[in-house]
Design a protein around this motif. Structure first.
Motif, PDB file in Angstrom:
ATOM      1  N   ALA A   1       9.657  -2.602   4.946  1.00  0.00           N
ATOM      2  CA  ALA A   1       8.423  -2.681   4.700  1.00  0.00           C
ATOM      3  C   ALA A   1       8.066  -3.870   5.620  1.00  0.00           C
ATOM      4  O   ALA A   1       8.662  -4.723   6.213  1.00  0.00           O
ATOM      5  CB  ALA A   1       8.166  -3.782   3.373  1.00  0.00           C
TER       6      ALA A   1
ATOM      7  N   PHE B   1      -0.357  -3.367   2.579  1.00  0.00           N
ATOM      8  CA  PHE B   1       0.516  -1.966   3.007  1.00  0.00           C
ATOM      9  C   PHE B   1      -0.644  -0.767   2.920  1.00  0.00           C
ATOM     10  O   PHE B   1      -1.716  -0.929   1.973  1.00  0.00           O
ATOM     11  CB  PHE B   1       1.701  -1.575   2.094  1.00  0.00           C
TER      12      PHE B   1
ATOM     13  N   SER C   1      -0.176  -3.178   8.546  1.00  0.00           N
ATOM     14  CA  SER C   1       1.096  -3.282   7.765  1.00  0.00           C
ATOM     15  C   SER C   1       1.526  -1.973   7.265  1.00  0.00           C
ATOM     16  O   SER C   1       0.534  -0.904   7.395  1.00  0.00           O
ATOM     17  CB  SER C   1       0.597  -4.167   6.487  1.00  0.00           C
TER      18      SER C   1
ATOM     19  N   TRP D   1       4.200   0.641   4.902  1.00  0.00           N
ATOM     20  CA  TRP D   1       5.311   0.481   3.790  1.00  0.00           C
ATOM     21  C   TRP D   1       5.852   1.914   4.125  1.00  0.00           C
ATOM     22  O   TRP D   1       5.681   3.142   4.128  1.00  0.00           O
ATOM     23  CB  TRP D   1       4.586   0.898   2.579  1.00  0.00           C
TER      24      TRP D   1
ATOM     25  N   LEU E   1       5.896  -0.018  -5.284  1.00  0.00           N
ATOM     26  CA  LEU E   1       6.141  -1.455  -4.755  1.00  0.00           C
ATOM     27  C   LEU E   1       6.556  -2.121  -6.208  1.00  0.00           C
ATOM     28  O   LEU E   1       5.418  -2.318  -7.090  1.00  0.00           O
ATOM     29  CB  LEU E   1       4.917  -2.096  -4.229  1.00  0.00           C
TER      30      LEU E   1
ATOM     31  N   TRP F   1       8.218  -7.338  -4.146  1.00  0.00           N
ATOM     32  CA  TRP F   1       7.374  -8.179  -3.581  1.00  0.00           C
ATOM     33  C   TRP F   1       7.571  -9.377  -3.613  1.00  0.00           C
ATOM     34  O   TRP F   1       7.645 -10.536  -2.438  1.00  0.00           O
ATOM     35  CB  TRP F   1       6.037  -7.893  -4.020  1.00  0.00           C
TER      36      TRP F   1
ATOM     37  N   CYS G   1      10.322 -10.196  -0.955  1.00  0.00           N
ATOM     38  CA  CYS G   1       9.632 -10.180   0.266  1.00  0.00           C
ATOM     39  C   CYS G   1       9.134 -11.634   0.752  1.00  0.00           C
ATOM     40  O   CYS G   1       9.068 -11.982   1.678  1.00  0.00           O
ATOM     41  CB  CYS G   1       8.871  -9.108   0.418  1.00  0.00           C
TER      42      CYS G   1
END
Length: 269
Positions: free
Chosen positions: A13, A59, A64, A66, A73, A78, A81
């Motif tokens: 990601a 995303f 951005s 993915w 997700l 998340w 991340c």
């Protein structure tokens, strides 16, 4: 205010974001569907000019990416991340802004970092009350396949939209909003992948209320009086059960909410 663009890579990601300002207090900002991080540019110079801002492209938006195709997700991914992002940027305490779809990303951080969040700003947030139509399009496999087919055959979507309008099943303003997001192949792809990949970013309203009240997290909720997408009526039960919440009801719709909000005399605290 000076700003600089950066990328943050976590496994497959990749997040694109802009860092603006040099204040001691930090704000993380997540935009809505069909926008990118630049939608917050005006707020940065009005309501948050004494902060350091990190505005992200979600995303499937902006720059951005993915890297997991249609794999959903998960909230724990998340949160992990963002934990890595916070560590890399030496951020311990922060506030969060979530507009529309970005509300799901902001609310996930409340669950993952409740003791580190100074203030939660929700601007017409998605995720608190999930609509029947969102669930229909994203959860059952049969309907997801039908929804995906609309990317290459958009007339199927427009025929359904026209039927719903004639039957008065959905508000005409909401239908017009949906049609505006499905009028090109690029937009239809973004709709499909955003809805399907983000479908697990969902919340129990009861648990969310309990968490906010236990931590006494200050909450500012901004809604549009004429918003057909995220309505005051649907969020009224949520508002009533969070005593520390401040509600701003603006005379605007969904798409112009940030622009109208930026012209108010509100200053982030």
């Amino acid at each position: 205010m000076e700003s600089s663009a950066h990328f943050f890579q976590y496994q497959q990601a990749r997040l694109h974001y802009t860092k603006t300002g040099d204040g001691q207090q930090v704000v993380l900002l997540f935009h809505g569907f069909g926008h990118d991080k630049n939608i917050f540019d005006q707020l940065a110079t009005t309501h948050f000019k004494s902060y350091t801002l990190y505005a992200f492209d979600l995303f499937f938006h902006g720059k951005s990416s993915w890297g997991y195709s249609e794999e959903p997700l998960e909230k724990h991914f998340w949160i992990t991340c963002m934990k890595a992002f916070l560590s890399e940027n030496k951020i311990e305490k922060f506030s969060v802004v979530g507009f529309s779809l970005g509300g799901r990303f902001a609310l996930s951080l409340i669950e993952g970092f409740s003791k580190q969040v100074d203030h939660l700003y929700l601007l017409a947030p998605d995720g608190i009350k999930t609509s029947f139509w969102y669930s229909l399009a994203t959860y059952p496999v049969l309907f997801r396949k039908l929804f995906k087919s609309m990317i290459n055959h958009p007339n199927r979507f427009f025929n359904i939209a026209n039927m719903l309008t004639r039957l008065s099943v959905m508000d005409k303003g909401l239908i017009r909003f949906a049609e505006s997001q499905m009028n090109t192949e690029e937009k239809r792809n973004r709709v499909y992948y955003s809805w399907v990949v983000f479908r697990h970013l969902s919340f129990s309203q009861k648990k969310l209320i309990a968490l906010l009240n236990t931590c006494q997290t200050p909450v500012t909720l901004v809604l549009g009086e004429f918003d057909k997408v995220i309505t005051h009526k649907n969020l009224h039960p949520f508002v009533k059960r969070v005593p520390q919440m401040k509600l701003f009801l603006l005379r605007c719709g969904h798409n112009d909410l940030i622009q109208v909000f930026s012209k108010t005399n509100f200053i982030a605290q």
